[in-house]
Design a protein around this motif. Structure first.
Motif, PDB file in Angstrom:
ATOM      1  N   GLU A  11       0.828  -1.201   0.000  1.00 41.37           N
ATOM      2  CA  GLU A  11       0.000   0.000   0.000  1.00 41.37           C
ATOM      3  C   GLU A  11       0.867   1.257   0.000  1.00 41.37           C
ATOM      4  O   GLU A  11       0.559   2.252  -0.670  1.00 41.37           O
ATOM      5  N   LEU A  12       1.956   1.202   0.743  1.00 43.58           N
ATOM      6  CA  LEU A  12       2.857   2.341   0.812  1.00 43.58           C
ATOM      7  C   LEU A  12       3.464   2.634  -0.556  1.00 43.58           C
ATOM      8  O   LEU A  12       3.516   3.788  -0.999  1.00 43.58           O
ATOM      9  N   LEU A  13       3.921   1.600  -1.244  1.00 43.87           N
ATOM     10  CA  LEU A  13       4.501   1.795  -2.578  1.00 43.87           C
ATOM     11  C   LEU A  13       3.481   2.344  -3.560  1.00 43.87           C
ATOM     12  O   LEU A  13       3.795   3.222  -4.373  1.00 43.87           O
ATOM     13  N   ARG A  14       2.269   1.815  -3.466  1.00 40.14           N
ATOM     14  CA  ARG A  14       1.217   2.308  -4.366  1.00 40.14           C
ATOM     15  C   ARG A  14       0.951   3.794  -4.140  1.00 40.14           C
ATOM     16  O   ARG A  14       0.786   4.566  -5.089  1.00 40.14           O
ATOM     17  N   MET A  15       0.945   4.189  -2.878  1.00 44.24           N
ATOM     18  CA  MET A  15       0.714   5.601  -2.557  1.00 44.24           C
ATOM     19  C   MET A  15       1.864   6.469  -3.072  1.00 44.24           C
ATOM     20  O   MET A  15       1.641   7.527  -3.664  1.00 44.24           O
ATOM     21  N   LEU A  16       3.108   6.027  -2.853  1.00 42.83           N
ATOM     22  CA  LEU A  16       4.254   6.819  -3.294  1.00 42.83           C
ATOM     23  C   LEU A  16       4.274   6.956  -4.808  1.00 42.83           C
ATOM     24  O   LEU A  16       4.562   8.049  -5.341  1.00 42.83           O
ATOM     25  N   GLN A  17       3.968   5.883  -5.515  1.00 46.63           N
ATOM     26  CA  GLN A  17       3.938   5.955  -6.975  1.00 46.63           C
ATOM     27  C   GLN A  17       2.810   6.878  -7.441  1.00 46.63           C
ATOM     28  O   GLN A  17       2.975   7.648  -8.391  1.00 46.63           O
ATOM     29  N   ALA A  21       2.797  12.156 -13.094  1.00 42.08           N
ATOM     30  CA  ALA A  21       2.887  13.461 -13.758  1.00 42.08           C
ATOM     31  C   ALA A  21       1.599  14.251 -13.622  1.00 42.08           C
ATOM     32  O   ALA A  21       1.614  15.490 -13.665  1.00 42.08           O
ATOM     33  N   SER A  22       0.486  13.534 -13.442  1.00 43.75           N
ATOM     34  CA  SER A  22      -0.798  14.216 -13.315  1.00 43.75           C
ATOM     35  C   SER A  22      -0.991  14.854 -11.944  1.00 43.75           C
ATOM     36  O   SER A  22      -1.934  15.616 -11.745  1.00 43.75           O
ATOM     37  N   CYS A  23      -0.122  14.524 -11.003  1.00 42.08           N
ATOM     38  CA  CYS A  23      -0.214  15.099  -9.654  1.00 42.08           C
ATOM     39  C   CYS A  23       0.189  16.575  -9.703  1.00 42.08           C
ATOM     40  O   CYS A  23       1.253  16.904 -10.238  1.00 42.08           O
ATOM     41  N   PRO A  24      -0.637  17.503  -9.193  1.00 41.60           N
ATOM     42  CA  PRO A  24      -0.306  18.931  -9.270  1.00 41.60           C
ATOM     43  C   PRO A  24       1.067  19.254  -8.691  1.00 41.60           C
ATOM     44  O   PRO A  24       1.822  20.033  -9.282  1.00 41.60           O
ATOM     45  N   THR A  25       1.381  18.676  -7.528  1.00 41.47           N
ATOM     46  CA  THR A  25       2.691  18.866  -6.900  1.00 41.47           C
ATOM     47  C   THR A  25       3.215  17.503  -6.475  1.00 41.47           C
ATOM     48  O   THR A  25       2.787  16.974  -5.445  1.00 41.47           O
ATOM     49  N   PRO A  26       4.099  16.881  -7.250  1.00 40.75           N
ATOM     50  CA  PRO A  26       4.595  15.547  -6.897  1.00 40.75           C
ATOM     51  C   PRO A  26       5.297  15.550  -5.540  1.00 40.75           C
ATOM     52  O   PRO A  26       5.943  16.531  -5.156  1.00 40.75           O
ATOM     53  N   LEU A  27       5.158  14.449  -4.829  1.00 45.60           N
ATOM     54  CA  LEU A  27       5.825  14.284  -3.543  1.00 45.60           C
ATOM     55  C   LEU A  27       7.334  14.320  -3.756  1.00 45.60           C
ATOM     56  O   LEU A  27       7.872  13.680  -4.664  1.00 45.60           O
ATOM     57  N   GLU A  28       8.035  15.085  -2.889  1.00 44.66           N
ATOM     58  CA  GLU A  28       9.476  15.225  -3.026  1.00 44.66           C
ATOM     59  C   GLU A  28      10.260  14.403  -2.008  1.00 44.66           C
ATOM     60  O   GLU A  28      11.393  14.008  -2.283  1.00 44.66           O
ATOM     61  N   PHE A  55      13.952  -2.669  -3.851  1.00 40.34           N
ATOM     62  CA  PHE A  55      14.264  -2.398  -5.260  1.00 40.34           C
ATOM     63  C   PHE A  55      13.271  -1.409  -5.838  1.00 40.34           C
ATOM     64  O   PHE A  55      13.659  -0.460  -6.553  1.00 40.34           O
ATOM     65  N   ARG A  56      11.992  -1.578  -5.529  1.00 42.01           N
ATOM     66  CA  ARG A  56      10.970  -0.666  -6.052  1.00 42.01           C
ATOM     67  C   ARG A  56      11.127   0.732  -5.430  1.00 42.01           C
ATOM     68  O   ARG A  56      10.889   1.745  -6.098  1.00 42.01           O
ATOM     69  N   LEU A  57      11.525   0.782  -4.152  1.00 40.77           N
ATOM     70  CA  LEU A  57      11.795   2.073  -3.530  1.00 40.77           C
ATOM     71  C   LEU A  57      13.007   2.746  -4.176  1.00 40.77           C
ATOM     72  O   LEU A  57      13.017   3.966  -4.406  1.00 40.77           O
ATOM     73  N   TRP A  58      14.022   1.930  -4.483  1.00 45.51           N
ATOM     74  CA  TRP A  58      15.205   2.456  -5.159  1.00 45.51           C
ATOM     75  C   TRP A  58      14.833   3.046  -6.514  1.00 45.51           C
ATOM     76  O   TRP A  58      15.362   4.090  -6.922  1.00 45.51           O
ATOM     77  N   GLN A  59      13.901   2.400  -7.225  1.00 43.53           N
ATOM     78  CA  GLN A  59      13.457   2.930  -8.518  1.00 43.53           C
ATOM     79  C   GLN A  59      12.814   4.310  -8.354  1.00 43.53           C
ATOM     80  O   GLN A  59      13.011   5.193  -9.192  1.00 43.53           O
ATOM     81  N   LEU A  60      12.072   4.488  -7.256  1.00 41.66           N
ATOM     82  CA  LEU A  60      11.456   5.783  -7.003  1.00 41.66           C
ATOM     83  C   LEU A  60      12.508   6.846  -6.709  1.00 41.66           C
ATOM     84  O   LEU A  60      12.354   8.011  -7.083  1.00 41.66           O
ATOM     85  N   THR A  61      13.575   6.456  -6.027  1.00 47.38           N
ATOM     86  CA  THR A  61      14.644   7.426  -5.759  1.00 47.38           C
ATOM     87  C   THR A  61      15.331   7.840  -7.061  1.00 47.38           C
ATOM     88  O   THR A  61      15.785   8.970  -7.197  1.00 47.38           O
ATOM     89  N   GLY A  77      13.728  10.654  -8.550  1.00 47.70           N
ATOM     90  CA  GLY A  77      13.867  11.949  -7.894  1.00 47.70           C
ATOM     91  C   GLY A  77      13.265  12.032  -6.507  1.00 47.70           C
ATOM     92  O   GLY A  77      13.456  13.033  -5.815  1.00 47.70           O
ATOM     93  N   LEU A  78      12.525  10.993  -6.069  1.00 49.74           N
ATOM     94  CA  LEU A  78      11.923  11.006  -4.743  1.00 49.74           C
ATOM     95  C   LEU A  78      12.983  10.674  -3.688  1.00 49.74           C
ATOM     96  O   LEU A  78      13.683   9.661  -3.798  1.00 49.74           O
ATOM     97  N   LYS A  79      13.110  11.506  -2.668  1.00 50.90           N
ATOM     98  CA  LYS A  79      14.041  11.249  -1.574  1.00 50.90           C
ATOM     99  C   LYS A  79      13.332  10.397  -0.520  1.00 50.90           C
ATOM    100  O   LYS A  79      12.267  10.769  -0.033  1.00 50.90           O
ATOM    101  N   ILE A  80      13.944   9.257  -0.168  1.00 51.10           N
ATOM    102  CA  ILE A  80      13.311   8.299   0.739  1.00 51.10           C
ATOM    103  C   ILE A  80      14.274   7.960   1.861  1.00 51.10           C
ATOM    104  O   ILE A  80      15.459   7.724   1.635  1.00 51.10           O
TER     105      ILE A  80
END
Length: 454
Positions: free
Chosen positions: A390-396, A401-408, A433-439, A442-445
């Motif tokens: 659930e956490l990964l789904r939320m972060l993704q 791109a459709s998010c007005p202000t993407p999570l940083e 690995f999936r979290l690493w892909q988000l980093t 550009g997402l800082k985790i």
């Protein structure tokens, strides 16, 4: 005495008078020479010292950067060795600059039980040099106030713009909330901070706290650390609500308390109870710990205040229920929110549910929920069952791109708790690995305590 002796005495006295006159004349010459030397020395210093070539306004700004004796952001103490007093003794130029810079004298730190016979006169002189500027006062020591300190607060209370109290509460003494209110008008007060110095919480009557806030209608920042309200005794059914239209920053309780035992002991109600009675239409930053009011009461506060909240730091006690519907309504009432920091502490041992799951699920539903959110932080000091899917789904979802202000930035911090081994809490390899892909996107985790477990 013979005539010859009388003449001799007269002549001697005349010689002495002549010498005295010559000495006085030489003193005038010497004083003139010393004055001319000082003037030439001043002119020479003007060539050698670059500071003297600066505009006077710049010199004043430099003096304002001189730190106080103690920790950063603490006002100076009324002592000869403390700036700005020490600046007066360097040279005439520095003295002129210090006395011509009222802002140097607008801040003061003093003890509630001061020592020294000239303390009161020095403080008055200090504030007189501030001229008509608003004043900032930090008061340390005991809640038992010496009369001279009480008189100073009464005299200069109407000019106070900032008041910080770091006092050791003494039960045998009159609560300091009362003497602050007795200090006179607080109409100019914009920043109030009350932080008892002992580890024990300070309990007080809710009427006193609300009355104190009512006396300060211009208040913009309010911090009440480790201050609690006892529900017993007077009761609170007849308390009147209060609207503070200028308050922009409110910090209640003890932010980011690490000790889960706080929730296991019956310590009365946190000062966050005041949210029941406050309406804050200008509030931008809210920090509360030990949230003892129900989620419905918190929702009611948001509904009547409609605050333009940009940052919320909140400690949740669980397993108290925060249904998705309530979380959704609360978050939708904070459309300007950019930072959400949630701390979860247990009411009893053995709680392993995920206290953040309702927030994770709601943040995954629509980009209209807190559309400007940039930073999301979860903290807990006990092991929890983290729903990483659930956490990964939320972060993704918050990075689309459709998010007005993407999570940083996202953090899941395990506050170090006794000797707990956090190794089992490390996310599985596929999750990492999936979290690493988000980093990489550009997402800082950060997941873990001091060391990032991702």
């Amino acid at each position: 005495m013979s005539e010859s002796q009388t003449l001799s005495v007269a002549q001697l006295q005349a010689h002495i008078d002549d010498l005295n006159s010559a000495i006085e004349a030489q003193k005038l010459v010497l004083n003139d020479l010393m004055t001319r030397r000082s003037e030439f020395q001043r002119r020479l210093n003007g060539f050698l010292d670059p500071m003297t070539r600066l505009p006077f306004e710049i010199q004043c700004l430099i003096f304002l950067q001189v730190p106080a004796d103690d920790a950063e952001d603490c006002p100076p103490k009324p002592a000869s060795s403390s700036p700005p007093m020490a600046l007066l003794n360097v040279c005439r130029l520095w003295r002129d600059i210090a006395l011509s810079t009222p802002a140097l004298w607008a801040k003061l730190q003093m003890d509630s039980l001061p020592r020294g016979p000239n303390f009161s006169e020095l403080c008055k002189l200090w504030f007189e040099r501030a001229r008509t500027l608003p004043l900032s006062l930090m008061l340390n020591g005991s809640s038992r106030l010496e009369q001279s300190v009480q008189d100073l607060m009464t005299q200069y209370g109407p000019r106070l713009e900032e008041l910080r109290l770091h006092l050791l509460f003494e039960e045998t003494e009159r609560p300091y909330v009362s003497w602050v209110r007795d200090a006179g008008s607080l109409s100019s007060l914009k920043a109030l901070s009350i932080d008892p110095t002992d580890d024990e919480p300070y309990y007080g009557d809710m009427r006193e706290w609300l009355g104190l806030l009512r006396d300060a209608p211009a208040l913009s920042l309010c911090t009440l650390s480790n201050v609690f309200y006892e529900q017993g005794g007077n009761g609170d059914g007849d308390l009147n609500s209060l609207t503070l239209r200028s308050l922009r920053i409110l910090r209640l309780g003890k932010p980011h308390a690490n000790d889960a035992m706080n929730f296991l002991n019956d310590r009365g109600s946190s000062s966050v109870i005041m949210l029941r009675y406050l309406t804050l239409p200008a509030l931008k930053t809210l920090t509360v710990s030990e949230l003892d009011i129900t989620n419905e009461e918190f929702l009611s506060f948001l509904l009547r205040s409609s605050p333009p909240l940009e940052s919320v730091e909140m400690t949740l006690s669980f397993p108290n229920s925060w249904p998705d519907s309530v979380v959704s309504r609360c978050l939708r009432l904070m459309p300007m929110l950019t930072t959400l920091d949630l701390v979860a502490l247990p009411r009893h041992y053995g709680v392993l549910t995920d206290p953040f799951l309702p927030f994770i699920e709601v943040l995954s539903t629509s980009h209209d929920v807190v559309p400007k959110l940039r930073q999301l932080i979860f903290r807990t000091d006990i092991p929890v069952t983290v729903h990483y899917d659930e956490l990964l789904r939320m972060l993704q979802f918050r990075r689309l791109a459709s998010c007005p202000t993407p999570l940083e930035r996202f953090e899941l911090r395990f506050i170090e708790y006794w000797n707990h081994d956090y190794s089992p809490d490390i996310p599985p390899e596929d999750v990492r690995f999936r979290l690493w892909q988000l980093t990489m996107d550009g997402l800082k985790i950060h997941i873990g305590h001091t060391q990032n477990l991702v």
